[in-house]
Scaffold this active site. Sequence first.
Site, mmCIF file in Angstrom:
data_model
loop_
_atom_site.group_PDB
_atom_site.id
_atom_site.type_symbol
_atom_site.label_atom_id
_atom_site.label_comp_id
_atom_site.label_asym_id
_atom_site.label_seq_id
_atom_site.Cartn_x
_atom_site.Cartn_y
_atom_site.Cartn_z
ATOM 1 N N HIS A 33 0.809 -1.224 0.000
ATOM 2 C CA HIS A 33 0.000 0.000 0.000
ATOM 3 C C HIS A 33 0.839 1.269 0.000
ATOM 4 O O HIS A 33 0.291 2.378 -0.017
ATOM 5 C CB HIS A 33 -0.981 0.011 1.175
ATOM 6 C CG HIS A 33 -0.341 -0.178 2.518
ATOM 7 N ND1 HIS A 33 0.465 0.767 3.105
ATOM 8 C CD2 HIS A 33 -0.404 -1.209 3.388
ATOM 9 C CE1 HIS A 33 0.865 0.348 4.278
ATOM 10 N NE2 HIS A 33 0.364 -0.866 4.486
ATOM 11 N N HIS A 34 2.167 1.141 0.032
ATOM 12 C CA HIS A 34 3.081 2.287 -0.114
ATOM 13 C C HIS A 34 2.821 3.382 0.919
ATOM 14 O O HIS A 34 2.947 4.579 0.617
ATOM 15 C CB HIS A 34 2.987 2.878 -1.529
ATOM 16 C CG HIS A 34 2.973 1.847 -2.620
ATOM 17 N ND1 HIS A 34 4.052 1.031 -2.866
ATOM 18 C CD2 HIS A 34 2.012 1.485 -3.504
ATOM 19 C CE1 HIS A 34 3.751 0.215 -3.879
ATOM 20 N NE2 HIS A 34 2.530 0.461 -4.271
ATOM 21 N N CYS A 35 2.452 2.978 2.123
ATOM 22 C CA CYS A 35 2.148 3.938 3.202
ATOM 23 C C CYS A 35 1.031 4.899 2.795
ATOM 24 O O CYS A 35 1.002 6.054 3.224
ATOM 25 C CB CYS A 35 3.401 4.726 3.603
ATOM 26 S SG CYS A 35 4.773 3.697 4.139
ATOM 27 N N ALA A 36 0.132 4.421 1.948
ATOM 28 C CA ALA A 36 -0.964 5.265 1.456
ATOM 29 C C ALA A 36 -2.251 4.441 1.401
ATOM 30 O O ALA A 36 -2.882 4.319 0.345
ATOM 31 C CB ALA A 36 -0.623 5.829 0.083
#
Length: 252
Positions: A208-211
Amino acid sequence: LDDLLTDKTKLVCVNQVSNALGVVNPIKTIIEKAHAKGAWVLIDAAQSAPHTVIDVQAMDCDFLVFSGHKMYGPTGIGILYGKEDILNELPPFHGGGEMIKDVTMEVSTYACLPFKFEAGTPDIAGIIGLGAAVGFINSIGMQTIHDYEKELVDYTIQRLSEFDEVEIYAKDAEHSGAVSFNLKFDGVHSSDVGMILDKKGIAVRTGHHCAQPIMHHFNIPGTVRASFAVYNTKEEIDTFIEGLKTAIRMLG
């Protein structure tokens, strides 16, 4: 954005380029709308600083921040830019050596900028490393880097578009430095694709790429993100595409 901004809005924080999707946001428009409501604007430029020309005066942002590790520098070091009048208004958040002007048992007064925000012994090695990274970028030229990487991103989107099995997120938006996608197969996680590519010697980021909010918007657990730097080549993209063909065969 128009619905979110009110007269109570004090600070708008937004990334210039999405690290999750590689999409370039309309920063100047966002800043103008926020300023019209009397709000300050902080730009997260971690994903844009290595890939595109930044002019804080033309942008008219109040703050801009980015990290060193995405621009060929060491981890744990970064840059905070702020308008001088605002920085003078803000109190320091941390106490220590070098950030004071005068101290008594009753009161302390703070040093001038930038020292009042730089308490204690600085990250000397990190600062030197970041300076070397900036020097490396300047030796090539940021516009040269931007133009070259745009070719790589456009070529990648073109190659990924050849596959009906691939979902490219925000395909028609302007991208910088990264492209995010998934395979359309039920039950296939982005990590499955990443593991197969890894076995082929191809490095991508998955998850989730910190998103997570943007992933919730798309109703997905994560994406595969192919990202680029000035040292990458179209030949490497072709190798990546061949690896992706293997993933499609194995997971389909």
